[in-house]
Design a protein around this motif. Sequence first.
Motif, PDB file in Angstrom:
ATOM      1  N   LYS D 120       0.853  -1.200   0.000  1.00 44.43           N
ATOM      2  CA  LYS D 120       0.000   0.000   0.000  1.00 44.43           C
ATOM      3  C   LYS D 120       0.881   1.240   0.000  1.00 44.43           C
ATOM      4  CE  LYS D 120      -3.870  -2.320   1.181  1.00 44.43           C
ATOM      5  NZ  LYS D 120      -4.771  -2.760   0.093  1.00 44.43           N
ATOM      6  N   LEU D 121       0.410   2.281  -0.674  1.00 49.18           N
ATOM      7  CA  LEU D 121       1.115   3.563  -0.663  1.00 49.18           C
ATOM      8  C   LEU D 121       0.113   4.678  -0.442  1.00 49.18           C
ATOM      9  CD1 LEU D 121       3.431   5.596  -1.257  1.00 49.18           C
ATOM     10  CD2 LEU D 121       2.864   5.366  -3.677  1.00 49.18           C
ATOM     11  N   GLN D 122       0.362   5.486   0.578  1.00 42.77           N
ATOM     12  CA  GLN D 122      -0.465   6.700   0.747  1.00 42.77           C
ATOM     13  C   GLN D 122       0.431   7.919   0.633  1.00 42.77           C
ATOM     14  OE1 GLN D 122      -3.400   6.826   3.916  1.00 42.77           O
ATOM     15  NE2 GLN D 122      -3.181   9.045   4.144  1.00 42.77           N
ATOM     16  N   LEU D 123      -0.088   8.938  -0.071  1.00 44.98           N
ATOM     17  CA  LEU D 123       0.668  10.178  -0.210  1.00 44.98           C
ATOM     18  C   LEU D 123       0.167  11.222   0.785  1.00 44.98           C
ATOM     19  CD1 LEU D 123       1.316  10.891  -3.970  1.00 44.98           C
ATOM     20  CD2 LEU D 123       2.920  10.261  -2.183  1.00 44.98           C
ATOM     21  N   GLY D 124       1.064  12.106   1.197  1.00 46.37           N
ATOM     22  CA  GLY D 124       0.741  13.065   2.247  1.00 46.37           C
ATOM     23  C   GLY D 124       0.003  14.319   1.781  1.00 46.37           C
ATOM     24  N   GLU D 291      -4.573  12.092   8.711  1.00 42.88           N
ATOM     25  CA  GLU D 291      -4.139  11.338   7.534  1.00 42.88           C
ATOM     26  C   GLU D 291      -3.428  10.051   7.972  1.00 42.88           C
ATOM     27  OE1 GLU D 291      -1.379  13.453   4.991  1.00 42.88           O
ATOM     28  OE2 GLU D 291      -0.002  13.888   6.627  1.00 42.88           O
ATOM     29  N   LEU D 292      -2.689  10.145   9.103  1.00 40.23           N
ATOM     30  CA  LEU D 292      -2.009   8.935   9.593  1.00 40.23           C
ATOM     31  C   LEU D 292      -3.007   7.937  10.185  1.00 40.23           C
ATOM     32  CD1 LEU D 292       1.345  10.137  11.192  1.00 40.23           C
ATOM     33  CD2 LEU D 292       0.905   9.210   8.911  1.00 40.23           C
ATOM     34  N   GLN D 293      -3.974   8.461  10.921  1.00 37.74           N
ATOM     35  CA  GLN D 293      -5.004   7.563  11.472  1.00 37.74           C
ATOM     36  C   GLN D 293      -5.672   6.780  10.336  1.00 37.74           C
ATOM     37  OE1 GLN D 293      -7.374  10.496  13.451  1.00 37.74           O
ATOM     38  NE2 GLN D 293      -6.115  10.529  15.304  1.00 37.74           N
ATOM     39  N   ASP D 294      -5.996   7.494   9.247  1.00 34.79           N
ATOM     40  CA  ASP D 294      -6.682   6.831   8.141  1.00 34.79           C
ATOM     41  C   ASP D 294      -5.767   5.886   7.365  1.00 34.79           C
ATOM     42  OD1 ASP D 294      -8.841   8.241   8.975  1.00 34.79           O
ATOM     43  OD2 ASP D 294      -9.295   9.168   7.043  1.00 34.79           O
ATOM     44  N   PHE D 295      -4.481   6.212   7.312  1.00 39.23           N
ATOM     45  CA  PHE D 295      -3.535   5.315   6.643  1.00 39.23           C
ATOM     46  C   PHE D 295      -3.475   3.980   7.384  1.00 39.23           C
ATOM     47  CE2 PHE D 295       1.058   3.939   6.507  1.00 39.23           C
ATOM     48  CZ  PHE D 295       1.016   3.405   5.224  1.00 39.23           C
TER      49      PHE D 295
END
Lengths: 338, 338, 338, 338
Positions: D120-124, D291-295
């Motif tokens: 998985k990859l999430q962008l900030g 954003e971190l909680q959702d990641f």
Amino acid sequence: MGAIVRVGVIGAGRIGKIHIENLCYRVPNVEVVAVADIALEETRGWVKQFGITNVVADPMQIIEDETIDAVLICSPTDLHAEQIIATAKAGKDIFCEKPIANDIQKTKAALRAVEEAGVKLQLGFNRRFDPNFKRVRELVENGDVGELHLVKITSRDPAPPPISYVKVSGGIFMDMTIHDFDMARYLAGGEVTEVYAHGEVLIDPEIGKVGDYDSAVTILKFDNRVTCVIDNSRQAAYGYDQRVEVFGSKGSAVAHNKKPTDVEVSTEHAVSTDKPLYFFLERYMESFARELQDFFKALASGQEPPVTGHDGLQSLYIATAATKSAKENRPVPITEVL
Amino acid sequence: MGAIVRVGVIGAGRIGKIHIENLCYRVPNVEVVAVADIALEETRGWVKQFGITNVVADPMQIIEDETIDAVLICSPTDLHAEQIIATAKAGKDIFCEKPIANDIQKTKAALRAVEEAGVKLQLGFNRRFDPNFKRVRELVENGDVGELHLVKITSRDPAPPPISYVKVSGGIFMDMTIHDFDMARYLAGGEVTEVYAHGEVLIDPEIGKVGDYDSAVTILKFDNRVTCVIDNSRQAAYGYDQRVEVFGSKGSAVAHNKKPTDVEVSTEHAVSTDKPLYFFLERYMESFARELQDFFKALASGQEPPVTGHDGLQSLYIATAATKSAKENRPVPITEVL
Amino acid sequence: MGAIVRVGVIGAGRIGKIHIENLCYRVPNVEVVAVADIALEETRGWVKQFGITNVVADPMQIIEDETIDAVLICSPTDLHAEQIIATAKAGKDIFCEKPIANDIQKTKAALRAVEEAGVKLQLGFNRRFDPNFKRVRELVENGDVGELHLVKITSRDPAPPPISYVKVSGGIFMDMTIHDFDMARYLAGGEVTEVYAHGEVLIDPEIGKVGDYDSAVTILKFDNRVTCVIDNSRQAAYGYDQRVEVFGSKGSAVAHNKKPTDVEVSTEHAVSTDKPLYFFLERYMESFARELQDFFKALASGQEPPVTGHDGLQSLYIATAATKSAKENRPVPITEVL
Amino acid sequence: MGAIVRVGVIGAGRIGKIHIENLCYRVPNVEVVAVADIALEETRGWVKQFGITNVVADPMQIIEDETIDAVLICSPTDLHAEQIIATAKAGKDIFCEKPIANDIQKTKAALRAVEEAGVKLQLGFNRRFDPNFKRVRELVENGDVGELHLVKITSRDPAPPPISYVKVSGGIFMDMTIHDFDMARYLAGGEVTEVYAHGEVLIDPEIGKVGDYDSAVTILKFDNRVTCVIDNSRQAAYGYDQRVEVFGSKGSAVAHNKKPTDVEVSTEHAVSTDKPLYFFLERYMESFARELQDFFKALASGQEPPVTGHDGLQSLYIATAATKSAKENRPVPITEVL
């Protein structure tokens, strides 16, 4: 960084949990080393997430624990006074939820014990730490509104408490307006000399049957000639309404309600925004953290805490006078109830 | 008090009626001595309330009336240019509703006639006289926002005009955005050098079928390096949306919508206020009166009116360039359309 | 269109001039046929712009003029009662500036004369016609805020009146708060049963020396169990502060101050907007016109005017009780002063 | 409670520190087990407060550590792509600060590696998690504003970055507007087909000398016929200006700026409030945590993260097209830059 302060917490109910979470996440140089609550198992499960393992049923195990520096008292109100006395005797600094007691003599006894022991005591009048209200106070202090003439406080709850609570709370002036009395003193920067209060039962007749009001307007007269008007309701349809206004010779400052977002929606029906944050947990989340930060800062620096037992006693005097005024429909000098 | 200016009004439709009422009630030292309208009987009935008795069908009876000093032209747009020319030749000062014409050559011919006759001409770009927008302009002029960088205009109607009007109006940039082009020039204090416009048909496909748009975004570049962005819609569900913003090196100024009242209602559903004033008659009521007051002040003092034929021509250039830009999807230098 | 009502105006001071201008420009089917003022020459000069030529020094020439249908009484307060009585006896309808008198007996005598003559009387409590406050009243009437619990009124002037006026005005409750008492009754839709008022001298010691206050807080209790709180100051640094709030079982409605423009300016120092409209002439300009429109509508339709002598008398009772309450520092039942 | 995710953080600069603090205090079920930063000593000192002891200089020690489940990449932009590739190959999930790279080919290579590895990859793009903007998006999604027509974004910084940064950042569209491009896609719910951008140098000529702009207006056209207008400035005197507006067939929603307090001060000079929160650290503090909680929620549930590599690539396309458009002064179809 200073030394770590070792803290014990008595009572892990709703407000106790908030304090524990804030102590763990938002107050530096503090360690929660023990929690006392009769719901032993539930509390043990809940505190695990913070790495706290020492949970006891008997508060005295905390009060007498020589490794503990400071105690947070978050137990039911009727235990506050005796726990303050015991903790003071044990030489520990104390943060106690308000009120100390609904009884003036008990309160005085607790304050005497604190004074004799030479420990610090801070009361949980958290609203003083709300950024909005703090800003208003600063504007008064800095002279931005000039010589202060008037303080106006609107304080309305989203829903009344259960009747069982109303029966033992001491009444609206003691359980609800007392916060506003403290806010009035905080903003006015003086002491109340006389109180006139008018109460009504407009929301729930049951409240009237147990001798209390659900709606009230109170006028406070201060020794510095500031007048304060407070309006309370136990039920606002739109939620928690917490506003203050100060007015002086150079102008005014108004703290509006806080809302979840600042989004304005325009449709064929209206232009509308969010309602205020629902209740005290949402609205005063920030101030709960800040009051503890300031308490431990005061301990570290050796200064007096920002809200003391004196403040608790004054608000209790005012609440007592307001209750008397509403019953007897006359202005009551504060000297009558000291 | 100065001498009374004798005024004739050509056209007593919606906007003509507003002007007549303002001339009678809100402009000092002016007398409406004749009104021309083909609806003779209806007009006679309506003007009676103001004590006006001279109603004629033929505008030339006003233009050629030697006792009349100034003429208000409120007839349909396609008659404006020729009536300006005739009135100018008759040596009378002119207030004409915008636009002079949708055609650049016709407009130039009218302006030449005005110049040759040495009469005054003011165009009805009434929004410049709106107290909100005037205040924003003053803030720019006084340097309160510093060196101007950006002008933003939101201009949305509550409902689209009938298709029959859209067919002959010259299109959205010519019938609607032209007001915003004038506002942009007024606020920016410079001349447009290039236009980029993007149109869409999102509200009514019929508007697209007759070759027009109902939604548009336009970028104007000014010779003083100010950029202006305008967004238009022919239909806002919540009514007339008329806002401007200026941004410069020292700050910004935003003119919000005007509403019938400033009452805020809080219920269990939302915190809401009135919608904006419904349409231009409600929103710009004050500016319609002020543009006439300023026109007659200019006549009395011999100064140039605050909105001239030059302003009309510039907005026409911009509207022409915007129309071309939207069709060809490219930035169009204003020099292409002069 | 109905028949023209022929009007005489007694007194062409500041408020008289406003009424004359509104009668000429904003009230249909009305003609000002005579004006009485001792400053004969100045008044003649001023009324010329409206085409009024009949200016007299003696009010009786208006009261006894058989061609006149209605009289506006805009003379000094101490003449109101006798002029009402004379006009009523002459069978003419009356619009009178508030108050009828500062004396309850005189007021009752005037009302008796009106009743006996069967003429109409409207009092100039113009604030009821302010669009903001009217909207709040409508929200109460329509049940949008549910059962009404609380009315809050903030009413602060930009500057105190001259001491010479304070000496004879009857005091702050009589000359200033009386407007708020009428507003309270208008919004609450009930009658006051008890008043508690607290006054202070915080702005100008001279005001205290002549026995008056410059700052006051008043609590009104209504027969429908609504409570009203009013706070007054004779001097707000930021100008005229006129706000109301109603709170009921379904929510609240707040009327904010009106400002010259809705422009918001952001700089490195702050985000700021205009101050409120300066004083009553600016703020209530619209309501002065509307009260006259509604008075003449009532005459035309034969209905009771929207603000009657009864309203004037009630506000006078409340002001009398408030004055007593402030002096004696106790709640005063309205029955004490009837 | 789920299993604890073991996290390594690469880069403990300004943004890295924020993420570490949020991971420790505001994200449940997560443990920071290693931090990589070349400033070894300083980082060791700083992380001690969170009980983190494993600090390394070489990021590969984190990437190759088999006990670590997920990696946060907070290093300088030019290292992102290679670190993503290495981390993906090591089979770890990735949260990476935006942008992946300023180069399209490098970005595509990184995304390929992520896809091939099945991590998985999430962008900030943290602004999507701002409560204000999230609420606006919800109103669009729920259909509260009807069919969407227009998105307006105002995005102004309090001060320009140093020239050294501007030289290597890729320019205003790449370093600043790219956030707004992501916001536009988030709010519009479609993909951009064409870009028209206009840039100016109005704040600092040095910025122009290195080939960049400090002021820009951009129009985006979406495949769902939504138009978006963005205005940017590298310097707003009053601080960080971050507002969005959406407009559709049923109405509009506007997210205003957030301020430190909601206190309104009225003086003889103006009615004023706080300026907006100063910069992104203050304004987006909450969104950084969310954003971190959702990641980590996405990791736990096996769902796609809320902001993916696809989103990063699209914004990069738009920024590339905008840069081209501004240089060549013409609308650039997105297909030109893919």
